[in-house]
Design an enzyme around this catalytic site. Structure first.
Site, PDB file in Angstrom:
ATOM      1  CG  MET A  30      -1.904  -1.190   1.177  1.00 14.30           C
ATOM      2  SD  MET A  30      -3.448  -0.890   2.046  1.00 14.30           S
ATOM      3  CE  MET A  30      -2.855  -0.581   3.695  1.00 14.30           C
ATOM      4  N   GLY A  31       2.145   1.111  -0.309  1.00 22.07           N
ATOM      5  CA  GLY A  31       3.013   2.286  -0.417  1.00 22.07           C
ATOM      6  C   GLY A  31       3.489   2.793   0.930  1.00 22.07           C
ATOM      7  CG  HIS A  37       6.820  -2.008   2.215  1.00 22.98           C
ATOM      8  ND1 HIS A  37       6.818  -0.874   2.993  1.00 22.98           N
ATOM      9  CD2 HIS A  37       5.559  -2.495   2.277  1.00 22.98           C
ATOM     10  CE1 HIS A  37       5.613  -0.691   3.503  1.00 22.98           C
ATOM     11  NE2 HIS A  37       4.821  -1.662   3.091  1.00 22.98           N
ATOM     12  N   GLY A 147       4.869 -10.210   4.065  1.00 21.82           N
ATOM     13  CA  GLY A 147       5.639 -10.116   5.308  1.00 21.82           C
ATOM     14  C   GLY A 147       4.928 -10.831   6.449  1.00 21.82           C
ATOM     15  CE  LYS A 149       3.871  -4.396  11.730  1.00 24.51           C
ATOM     16  NZ  LYS A 149       2.604  -4.027  11.216  1.00 24.51           N
ATOM     17  CD  GLN A 153      -1.902  -8.756   4.265  1.00 23.93           C
ATOM     18  OE1 GLN A 153      -2.706  -7.864   4.434  1.00 23.93           O
ATOM     19  NE2 GLN A 153      -0.657  -8.507   3.911  1.00 23.93           N
ATOM     20  CB  VAL A 176      12.255  -5.333   8.468  1.00 21.73           C
ATOM     21  CG1 VAL A 176      13.388  -4.322   8.611  1.00 21.73           C
ATOM     22  CG2 VAL A 176      12.594  -6.359   7.388  1.00 21.73           C
ATOM     23  CB  SER A 185       4.038  -0.265  10.773  1.00 22.91           C
ATOM     24  OG  SER A 185       2.748   0.142  10.355  1.00 22.91           O
ATOM     25  NE  ARG A 187      -3.071   1.878   9.519  1.00 19.31           N
ATOM     26  CZ  ARG A 187      -3.483   0.863   8.748  1.00 19.31           C
ATOM     27  NH1 ARG A 187      -2.779  -0.263   8.716  1.00 19.31           N
ATOM     28  NH2 ARG A 187      -4.573   0.974   8.014  1.00 19.31           N
TER      29      ARG A 187
HETATM   30  P1  AMP Z   1       1.424  -2.948   3.450  1.00 20.85           P
HETATM   31  O1  AMP Z   1       1.972  -1.885   2.550  1.00 20.85           O
HETATM   32  O2  AMP Z   1       1.317  -2.544   4.874  1.00 20.85           O
HETATM   33  O3  AMP Z   1       0.149  -3.560   2.898  1.00 20.85           O
HETATM   34  O4  AMP Z   1       2.489  -4.130   3.444  1.00 20.85           O
HETATM   35  C1  AMP Z   1       2.897  -4.741   2.242  1.00 20.85           C
HETATM   36  C2  AMP Z   1       3.669  -5.984   2.569  1.00 20.85           C
HETATM   37  O5  AMP Z   1       4.823  -5.658   3.339  1.00 20.85           O
HETATM   38  C3  AMP Z   1       2.838  -6.963   3.423  1.00 20.85           C
HETATM   39  O6  AMP Z   1       3.067  -8.285   2.961  1.00 20.85           O
HETATM   40  C4  AMP Z   1       3.392  -6.733   4.798  1.00 20.85           C
HETATM   41  O7  AMP Z   1       3.264  -7.852   5.646  1.00 20.85           O
HETATM   42  C5  AMP Z   1       4.848  -6.434   4.495  1.00 20.85           C
HETATM   43  N1  AMP Z   1       5.451  -5.715   5.621  1.00 20.85           N
HETATM   44  C6  AMP Z   1       4.988  -4.589   6.220  1.00 20.85           C
HETATM   45  N2  AMP Z   1       5.765  -4.247   7.259  1.00 20.85           N
HETATM   46  C7  AMP Z   1       6.749  -5.175   7.327  1.00 20.85           C
HETATM   47  C8  AMP Z   1       7.865  -5.387   8.195  1.00 20.85           C
HETATM   48  N3  AMP Z   1       8.146  -4.559   9.210  1.00 20.85           N
HETATM   49  N4  AMP Z   1       8.659  -6.452   7.966  1.00 20.85           N
HETATM   50  C9  AMP Z   1       8.390  -7.312   6.940  1.00 20.85           C
HETATM   51  N5  AMP Z   1       7.351  -7.168   6.096  1.00 20.85           N
HETATM   52  C10 AMP Z   1       6.548  -6.121   6.285  1.00 20.85           C
END
Ligand code: AMP
Length: 281
Positions: A30-31, A37, A147, A149, A153, A176, A185, A187
């Site tokens: 989601m950027g 990421h 991830g 994390k 999901q 990470v 994150s 957020r």
């Molecule tokens: P998102 O942009 O939050 O939807 O995350 C995109 C992908 O990155 C998802 O598969 C998340 O689980 C992964 N992700 C987000 N934060 C982390 C992190 N701290 N370590 C590893 N993967 C992550």
């Protein structure tokens, strides 16, 4: 790296690459990208011939009153990070094209979607499964990277892939973390500096629980209660603390190798989720 917004051009590039015998790796995001990421993109780069990354803030997975409107966006920085990490295609679907007014299909993954985040955020995983199914149709990857994390999901997407016979292999990347342990994150930018300090109590409590399990405690209730108490003492409001089997997201009474301790807390207005695997590290 080529930026693509239309699904037609995306399919053309993917087909071309397949014809040349290159496998296709896909990282949906989601950027507001960070090292979490980027670690997935690097892994895809190392393992696949063509690396596709999508950035799409998926309205379907946000409930009314959640942070869809103010979700952090940093398109230029994202493009720079992705180019540096070796992505070939940055896919930026348009919300109007993804979900025209006639759009009326949703993917509901039973069981694994229901507890944890699913209970606190009704409809969230329906939105996630629907967009991931759609993106898989559009990109048609050989391998997709997620991830750990977002542990639940991963469980939901794995279940969907198996149930619907989607021909993709899932790879799950490690979490990470920042220097103080807080999982990266998008957020985290919502946190004030005082909240950011307090937030570090979340990984601390999880790691402490992990230590207690590795020292021999096998009663989930004991570990969960200890973890919850640590979080509350640090001034975090606890949504849930639960030990689960990551494949099914079912609660475990006795801890076994590979179970995960999952937690969600609120720090001020920001909600944070995290997890650790037990008896593995
Ligand atoms: P998102 O942009 O939050 O939807 O995350 C995109 C992908 O990155 C998802 O598969 C998340 O689980 C992964 N992700 C987000 N934060 C982390 C992190 N701290 N370590 C590893 N993967 C992550």
């Amino acid at each position: 790296m080529e930026k693509v917004t239309g699904v037609g051009r995306l399919r053309e590039l993917v087909r071309q690459s397949r014809r040349e015998g290159r496998s296709v790796g896909f990282v949906p995001t989601m950027g507001a990208l960070h090292e979490g990421h980027v670690s997935l993109v690097r892994r895809a780069r190392a393992e696949c011939g063509l690396v596709v990354v999508s950035i799409f803030v998926n309205p379907l997975q946000f409930a009314a009153g959640e942070d869809l409107q103010r979700y952090p966006r940093s398109p230029e920085e994202d493009a720079r990070l992705l180019a540096d990490a070796g992505a070939d295609i940055l896919y930026l679907p348009d919300a109007g094209q993804m979900y025209p007014p006639t759009f009326s299909t949703s993917v509901d993954v039973g069981g694994v979607s229901e507890a944890g985040e699913g209970a606190v955020r009704p409809g969230h995983f329906r939105g996630v499964a629907t967009v991931v199914a759609k993106l898989f149709q559009q990109v048609d990857p050989d391998v997709a990277y997620f991830g750990r994390k977002d542990l639940q999901q991963v469980a939901v997407v794995s279940r969907m892939v198996r149930d619907l016979d989607i021909p993709v292999r899932l790879v799950v990347g490690a979490i990470v973390r920042d220097a103080d342990g807080l999982a990266l994150s998008s957020r985290n930018v919502y946190l004030s500096s005082e909240e950011r300090l307090r937030a570090a109590a979340l990984p601390r409590a999880l790691f402490e629980a992990q230590r207690r399990a590795s020292k021999g405690e096998r009663d989930s209730g004991v570990i969960e209660n200890g973890c919850r108490a640590d979080l509350e003492r640090a001034g975090l409001r606890v949504d849930y603390v639960e030990i689960v089997d990551p494949a099914t997201m079912r609660h475990c009474e006795r801890i076994e190798r590979g179970n995960a301790l999952t937690a969600a807390v609120r720090v001020g207005k920001t909600r944070l989720i995290d997890n650790v695997l037990l008896l593995e590290e």
